[in-house]
Design a protein around this motif. Structure first.
Motif, PDB file in Angstrom:
ATOM      1  N   GLU A 176       0.818  -1.215   0.000  1.00 54.06           N
ATOM      2  CA  GLU A 176       0.000   0.000   0.000  1.00 54.06           C
ATOM      3  C   GLU A 176       0.855   1.269   0.000  1.00 54.06           C
ATOM      4  N   LYS A 177       0.168   2.372  -0.258  1.00 51.21           N
ATOM      5  CA  LYS A 177       0.775   3.717  -0.316  1.00 51.21           C
ATOM      6  C   LYS A 177       1.884   3.789  -1.370  1.00 51.21           C
ATOM      7  N   ILE A 178       1.694   3.045  -2.439  1.00 47.97           N
ATOM      8  CA  ILE A 178       2.675   3.024  -3.531  1.00 47.97           C
ATOM      9  C   ILE A 178       2.756   4.387  -4.212  1.00 47.97           C
ATOM     10  N   GLY A 179       1.682   5.148  -4.178  1.00 51.93           N
ATOM     11  CA  GLY A 179       1.662   6.462  -4.814  1.00 51.93           C
ATOM     12  C   GLY A 179       2.025   7.611  -3.890  1.00 51.93           C
ATOM     13  N   PHE A 180       2.534   7.325  -2.700  1.00 51.72           N
ATOM     14  CA  PHE A 180       2.814   8.363  -1.712  1.00 51.72           C
ATOM     15  C   PHE A 180       4.276   8.808  -1.702  1.00 51.72           C
ATOM     16  N   GLY A 181       5.011   8.482  -2.756  1.00 53.17           N
ATOM     17  CA  GLY A 181       6.409   8.878  -2.818  1.00 53.17           C
ATOM     18  C   GLY A 181       7.347   7.692  -2.641  1.00 53.17           C
ATOM     19  N   PRO A 182       8.641   7.882  -2.978  1.00 54.15           N
ATOM     20  CA  PRO A 182       9.596   6.768  -2.975  1.00 54.15           C
ATOM     21  C   PRO A 182       9.721   6.054  -1.629  1.00 54.15           C
ATOM     22  N   GLU A 183       9.783   6.799  -0.540  1.00 53.99           N
ATOM     23  CA  GLU A 183       9.964   6.154   0.768  1.00 53.99           C
ATOM     24  C   GLU A 183       8.747   5.311   1.147  1.00 53.99           C
ATOM     25  N   ALA A 190       8.228  -3.476   1.153  1.00 54.67           N
ATOM     26  CA  ALA A 190       8.886  -4.254   2.207  1.00 54.67           C
ATOM     27  C   ALA A 190       7.857  -4.949   3.099  1.00 54.67           C
ATOM     28  N   HIS A 191       6.774  -4.235   3.428  1.00 54.81           N
ATOM     29  CA  HIS A 191       5.713  -4.831   4.240  1.00 54.81           C
ATOM     30  C   HIS A 191       5.082  -6.012   3.502  1.00 54.81           C
ATOM     31  N   ALA A 192       4.838  -5.844   2.214  1.00 57.36           N
ATOM     32  CA  ALA A 192       4.256  -6.931   1.426  1.00 57.36           C
ATOM     33  C   ALA A 192       5.186  -8.141   1.404  1.00 57.36           C
ATOM     34  N   ARG A 193       6.471  -7.910   1.268  1.00 55.26           N
ATOM     35  CA  ARG A 193       7.422  -9.031   1.235  1.00 55.26           C
ATOM     36  C   ARG A 193       7.447  -9.780   2.560  1.00 55.26           C
ATOM     37  N   SER A 194       7.262  -9.072   3.665  1.00 50.47           N
ATOM     38  CA  SER A 194       7.208  -9.762   4.959  1.00 50.47           C
ATOM     39  C   SER A 194       5.957 -10.631   5.046  1.00 50.47           C
ATOM     40  N   GLN A 195       4.841 -10.157   4.479  1.00 54.09           N
ATOM     41  CA  GLN A 195       3.617 -10.964   4.460  1.00 54.09           C
ATOM     42  C   GLN A 195       3.779 -12.181   3.553  1.00 54.09           C
ATOM     43  N   ILE A 196       4.458 -11.986   2.423  1.00 57.22           N
ATOM     44  CA  ILE A 196       4.714 -13.102   1.509  1.00 57.22           C
ATOM     45  C   ILE A 196       5.555 -14.168   2.210  1.00 57.22           C
TER      46      ILE A 196
END
Length: 216
Positions: A176-183, A190-196
Motif C-alpha cells: 500500500e501507499k505506492i503512490g505516496f512517494g519513494p519512501e 517491504a511490508h508486502a514481502r514480509s507478508q509473503i
C-alpha cells in the motif's frame, strides 16, 4: 509436490509492483520446494477476450456455435489450470478501487455452473477444494485502515469470487501507499514481502489455514 499457478493482471508491464511481488512469491515457493511445477498466466500482457452476446453461452449455457465452442474451450483450459494447482498466486493491483478488467474476465471464464460451482439444497457450493491462494494487492493509497477502507471494493470482491468456487484458504498481501512517494513505496513493498514470507513459510510447513489478514 506443489503445483503453482501464477496469475498476473497488471497492465503496467515490468514497472508493475504486483508483477514483481508475484515473481518474488513464486521464487520463494520454489526455494521452499524446488520440485514444484509452475504454470504462468499473464492476463495483462495476453488478455482473455471479454464475453459478448456471441460467446457467453459457451460459459453459461450449452455451446453450439463456433464462437461459443471457442469460448468453452478457453474456459476448459483455464479451469483445468486451476484444478491442477495446489497453490494459486494472483497479482491483483487496485484499479479504480477494484480489480483490473482482465482479472474480472478470467473470473468470468472460470466461474462456471456445474464445473467450478453448483447449486444444492443449501445454496451454492464451490467445487474447487484444497487450493491455497496468495493474493498480491498493490494499491496507490491506504485501504486496510483509515477513511479509505470503506471504498476498498477489491479485497471483499476477490474473497467473494474465490470463495464462491471453493477457494477459501487465502492470504491477502498488501503493498500500500505506492503512490505516496519513494519512501512510502519502498516501505509498502517491504511490508508486502514480509507478508509473503509468512504465507510461504506456512505453506512450506504444511500448516493450518492462513490466518485472517484482512487488517493487514
Amino acid at each position: 509436490m506443489d503445483r503453482i499457478l501464477a496469475i498476473n493482471s497488471s497492465t503496467s508491464g515490468e514497472g508493475s509492483v504486483s508483477r514483481a511481488l508475484v515473481e518474488d512469491t513464486v521464487q520463494s515457493l520454489l526455494a521452499a520446494n524446488p520440485d514444484a511445477v509452475v504454470t504462468r498466466r499473464d492476463l495483462g500482457g495476453d488478455p482473455i477476450p471479454h464475453l459478448t452476446p456471441k460467446t457467453v453461452a459457451g460459459i453459461r449455457a450449452v455451446a453450439a456455435t463456433e464462437d461459443e465452442l471457442v469460448t468453452k474451450s478457453l474456459s476448459d483450459d483455464l479451469i483445468a489450470e486451476l484444478q491442477h494447482a495446489t497453490v494459486l498466486v494472483i497479482g491483483a493491483p487496485m484499479y479504480n478501487f477494484s480489480i483490473p478488467s482482465s482479472l474480472r474476465t478470467w473470473f468470468d471464464h472460470v466461474l462456471r455452473p456445474r464445473v467450478t460451482f453448483a447449486y444444492g439444497e443449501s445454496g451454492p457450493e464451490g467445487l474447487l477444494k484444497g487450493i491455497r491462494d496468495i493474493v498480491i494487492q498493490s494499491r496507490g493509497g491506504l485501504y486496510t485502515e483509515g477513511p479509505a477502507k470503506v471504498i476498498d471494493f477489491q479485497e471483499p470482491y476477490l474473497k467473494q469470487l474465490l470463495g464462491f468456487i471453493g477457494i477459501t484458504d487465502v492470504a491477502f498481501v498488501h503493498a500500500e501507499k505506492i503512490g505516496f512517494g519513494p519512501e512510502a513505496r519502498e516501505a509498502g513493498i517491504a511490508h508486502a514481502r514480509s507478508q509473503i514470507a509468512a504465507a510461504v513459510a506456512q505453506i512450506a510447513a504444511g500448516g493450518a489455514t492462513f490466518p485472517n489478514q484482512a487488517e493487514g
